[in-house]
Design an enzyme around this catalytic site. Structure first.
Site, PDB file in Angstrom:
ATOM      1  N   SER A 100       0.821  -1.212   0.000  1.00 41.63           N
ATOM      2  CA  SER A 100       0.000   0.000   0.000  1.00 41.63           C
ATOM      3  C   SER A 100       0.847   1.252   0.000  1.00 41.63           C
ATOM      4  CB  SER A 100      -0.945   0.013   1.200  1.00 41.63           C
ATOM      5  OG  SER A 100      -0.508  -0.782   2.244  1.00 41.63           O
ATOM      6  N   HIS A 146      -2.339  -2.951  -6.575  1.00 44.44           N
ATOM      7  CA  HIS A 146      -2.836  -2.627  -5.236  1.00 44.44           C
ATOM      8  C   HIS A 146      -4.356  -2.732  -5.171  1.00 44.44           C
ATOM      9  CE1 HIS A 146      -3.422   0.564  -1.891  1.00 44.44           C
ATOM     10  NE2 HIS A 146      -3.353  -0.632  -1.369  1.00 44.44           N
ATOM     11  N   GLU A 162      -4.983  -0.081  -8.104  1.00 41.81           N
ATOM     12  CA  GLU A 162      -3.935   0.845  -8.522  1.00 41.81           C
ATOM     13  C   GLU A 162      -2.814   0.026  -9.163  1.00 41.81           C
ATOM     14  OE1 GLU A 162      -3.963   4.659  -5.565  1.00 41.81           O
ATOM     15  OE2 GLU A 162      -3.126   2.846  -4.701  1.00 41.81           O
ATOM     16  N   ASN A 174      -4.062   5.844  -0.839  1.00 42.03           N
ATOM     17  CA  ASN A 174      -3.627   5.967   0.559  1.00 42.03           C
ATOM     18  C   ASN A 174      -3.009   7.324   0.865  1.00 42.03           C
ATOM     19  OD1 ASN A 174      -4.476   3.601   1.767  1.00 42.03           O
ATOM     20  ND2 ASN A 174      -2.776   2.441   0.912  1.00 42.03           N
TER      21      ASN A 174
HETATM   22  N1  3HC Z   1     -15.406  -9.599   2.085  1.00 41.59           N
HETATM   23  C1  3HC Z   1     -16.178  -9.854   1.041  1.00 41.59           C
HETATM   24  N2  3HC Z   1     -17.378  -9.264   0.814  1.00 41.59           N
HETATM   25  C2  3HC Z   1     -17.802  -8.389   1.737  1.00 41.59           C
HETATM   26  C3  3HC Z   1     -17.029  -8.069   2.884  1.00 41.59           C
HETATM   27  C4  3HC Z   1     -15.781  -8.736   3.044  1.00 41.59           C
HETATM   28  N3  3HC Z   1     -14.969  -8.502   4.078  1.00 41.59           N
HETATM   29  N4  3HC Z   1     -17.711  -7.158   3.612  1.00 41.59           N
HETATM   30  C5  3HC Z   1     -18.851  -6.908   2.949  1.00 41.59           C
HETATM   31  N5  3HC Z   1     -18.908  -7.645   1.832  1.00 41.59           N
HETATM   32  C6  3HC Z   1     -19.961  -7.640   0.822  1.00 41.59           C
HETATM   33  C7  3HC Z   1     -21.279  -8.121   1.382  1.00 41.59           C
HETATM   34  O1  3HC Z   1     -21.381  -9.527   1.296  1.00 41.59           O
HETATM   35  C8  3HC Z   1     -22.272  -7.422   0.476  1.00 41.59           C
HETATM   36  O2  3HC Z   1     -22.344  -8.111  -0.762  1.00 41.59           O
HETATM   37  P1  3HC Z   1     -23.702  -8.107  -1.652  1.00 41.59           P
HETATM   38  O3  3HC Z   1     -24.020  -6.685  -1.961  1.00 41.59           O
HETATM   39  O4  3HC Z   1     -23.337  -8.895  -2.874  1.00 41.59           O
HETATM   40  O5  3HC Z   1     -24.733  -8.755  -0.795  1.00 41.59           O
HETATM   41  C9  3HC Z   1     -21.607  -6.077   0.196  1.00 41.59           C
HETATM   42  O6  3HC Z   1     -20.199  -6.276   0.445  1.00 41.59           O
HETATM   43  C10 3HC Z   1     -22.141  -4.997   1.085  1.00 41.59           C
HETATM   44  O7  3HC Z   1     -21.914  -5.415   2.435  1.00 41.59           O
HETATM   45  P2  3HC Z   1     -22.912  -5.165   3.642  1.00 41.59           P
HETATM   46  O8  3HC Z   1     -24.304  -4.996   3.117  1.00 41.59           O
HETATM   47  O9  3HC Z   1     -22.690  -6.200   4.695  1.00 41.59           O
HETATM   48  O10 3HC Z   1     -22.372  -3.840   4.327  1.00 41.59           O
HETATM   49  P3  3HC Z   1     -22.188  -2.422   3.729  1.00 41.59           P
HETATM   50  O11 3HC Z   1     -23.175  -2.067   2.708  1.00 41.59           O
HETATM   51  O12 3HC Z   1     -22.037  -1.590   4.941  1.00 41.59           O
HETATM   52  O13 3HC Z   1     -20.759  -2.496   2.978  1.00 41.59           O
HETATM   53  C11 3HC Z   1     -18.418  -2.263   2.905  1.00 41.59           C
HETATM   54  C12 3HC Z   1     -19.596  -2.926   3.625  1.00 41.59           C
HETATM   55  C13 3HC Z   1     -18.341  -2.758   1.471  1.00 41.59           C
HETATM   56  C14 3HC Z   1     -17.161  -2.683   3.660  1.00 41.59           C
HETATM   57  C15 3HC Z   1     -18.646  -0.704   2.922  1.00 41.59           C
HETATM   58  O14 3HC Z   1     -18.851  -0.274   4.244  1.00 41.59           O
HETATM   59  C16 3HC Z   1     -17.500   0.067   2.344  1.00 41.59           C
HETATM   60  O15 3HC Z   1     -17.385   0.238   1.139  1.00 41.59           O
HETATM   61  N6  3HC Z   1     -16.605   0.602   3.221  1.00 41.59           N
HETATM   62  C17 3HC Z   1     -15.444   1.346   2.800  1.00 41.59           C
HETATM   63  C18 3HC Z   1     -14.340   0.411   2.441  1.00 41.59           C
HETATM   64  C19 3HC Z   1     -13.103   1.159   1.979  1.00 41.59           C
HETATM   65  O16 3HC Z   1     -13.004   2.369   1.993  1.00 41.59           O
HETATM   66  N7  3HC Z   1     -12.090   0.367   1.578  1.00 41.59           N
HETATM   67  C20 3HC Z   1     -10.827   0.911   1.163  1.00 41.59           C
HETATM   68  C21 3HC Z   1      -9.910   0.891   2.330  1.00 41.59           C
HETATM   69  S1  3HC Z   1      -8.310   1.485   1.922  1.00 41.59           S
HETATM   70  C22 3HC Z   1      -7.501   0.164   1.345  1.00 41.59           C
HETATM   71  O17 3HC Z   1      -7.990  -0.940   1.291  1.00 41.59           O
HETATM   72  C23 3HC Z   1      -6.115   0.379   0.906  1.00 41.59           C
HETATM   73  C24 3HC Z   1      -5.165  -0.414   1.746  1.00 41.59           C
HETATM   74  O18 3HC Z   1      -3.886  -0.339   1.160  1.00 41.59           O
HETATM   75  C25 3HC Z   1      -5.059   0.059   3.183  1.00 41.59           C
END
Ligand code: 3HC
Length: 282
Positions: free
Chosen positions: A119, A140, A152, A190
């Site tokens: 990242s 990424h 990315e 990030n």
């Molecule tokens: N693994 C797989 N699928 C998942 C999951 C997981 N850990 N968590 C949720 N899902 C799926 C669910 O099964 C659901 O699928 P469906 O629509 O097909 O039924 C869908 O995602 C939506 O989940 P939920 O209804 O349970 O919950 P939300 O609508 O609240 O969504 C979320 C959960 C997708 C995590 C949403 O809150 C979100 O987009 N959060 C922001 C995540 C984000 O910003 N990520 C980037 C982080 S930075 C990064 O990764 C970079 C790294 O280098 C640090």
């Protein structure tokens, strides 16, 4: 280049999620970690996510079995010899990644692309550990990999056009949208997201609000799905700290200093969801 077998080094939340994505799109997958407990945790994570999808009627039980059936596990990096493309998704520590790339370079076929899911560590630094710098690239994924649409694709100075084009195409085959990013600390996502999270932690540190106040303000005021503290818990506080440190040292700019509270939580082992405790309790 015909990619049939996709290697993933690291079976943590990112590695297991990436393995799930590759298998879902029909690739044979080899997932590696240092011991069988770590590999099992990764496979259990995939099973949990797939079971939920079956319960929701998004996939059939048969499809779930096919996805799992395409994933082989390994605790010996030499097994990556069978892979046509390898991605490393180990801990965000330069020393660990360097060692993995040196080993992969000596094991994998000479035409195999070695990608890293880092990242924030410069791709050029990782590439310099190998004798195939033209075939080293950043790929990424975002957390959770099965859900988030962005990849990315990060080229270092020596990455060839061919490596870049293959990695972009593969990202599209995984149903993702690739963006082309230059090799500077923390890339695009990030570089913007982590200072926002760090600032959220400073808000808590200076007690201008509770965890819930800070997250609610950002969710409802900026229309983002998770507040900065919830998101830090999802990503892992150790990863957040590692990214802030790489930004801080990579740019020599004090604006990226990690919040002392973030350091304190990491020292205490409060790493977020994966540890059962971060800014919230799980
Ligand atoms: N693994 C797989 N699928 C998942 C999951 C997981 N850990 N968590 C949720 N899902 C799926 C669910 O099964 C659901 O699928 P469906 O629509 O097909 O039924 C869908 O995602 C939506 O989940 P939920 O209804 O349970 O919950 P939300 O609508 O609240 O969504 C979320 C959960 C997708 C995590 C949403 O809150 C979100 O987009 N959060 C922001 C995540 C984000 O910003 N990520 C980037 C982080 S930075 C990064 O990764 C970079 C790294 O280098 C640090």
């Amino acid at each position: 280049m015909n990619i049939k077998t996709f290697g993933v080094v690291g079976a943590g939340q990112m590695g297991s999620g990436i393995a799930q994505v590759a298998s879902t799109f029909g690739y044979d997958v080899i997932i590696h970690d240092i011991n069988s407990d770590c590999v099992k945790r990764g496979i259990d994570n995939i099973k949990k996510v797939l079971n939920k999808r079956v319960d929701k009627g998004k996939i059939t039980a048969e499809e779930k079995e096919k996805i799992l059936g395409r994933i082989k596990t390994s605790t010996d990096l030499k097994d990556m010899k069978a892979a046509d493309f390898v991605i490393e998704a180990a801990n965000e520590e330069e020393e660990i990644k360097s060692q993995i790339f040196k080993t992969l370079d000596s094991i994998c076929g000479k035409n195999v692309i070695l990608a890293t899911n880092t990242s924030s560590i410069p791709i050029g630094k990782i590439a310099s550990q190998t004798n195939r710098q033209d075939k080293i690239i950043g790929m990424h994924f975002m957390n959770p990999p099965p859900v988030m649409k962005l990849i990315e694709v990060v080229r270092c100075l020596n990455t060839s056009d061919e490596t870049y084009n293959i990695t972009r195409k593969l990202s599209e085959k995984f149903g993702k949208t690739p963006v082309n990013v230059g090799d500077y600390p923390a890339f695009i996502l990030n570089r913007i997201l982590m200072p926002m999270i760090n600032e959220g932690i400073f808000c808590l540190f200076t007690r201008i609000g509770t965890e819930k106040d800070i997250d609610t303000a950002m969710k409802l005021g900026a229309n983002i799905p998770m507040g900065p503290l919830e998101l830090a818990d999802l990503i892992g506080l150790d990863t957040c700290l590692a990214v802030m440190r790489n930004l801080y040292t990579g740019f020599n700019d004090p604006k990226y200093r990690p919040c002392p509270l973030l350091k304190r939580y990491v020292e205490a082992g409060w790493l977020g969801r994966k540890a059962g405790r971060g800014f919230y309790k799980y």
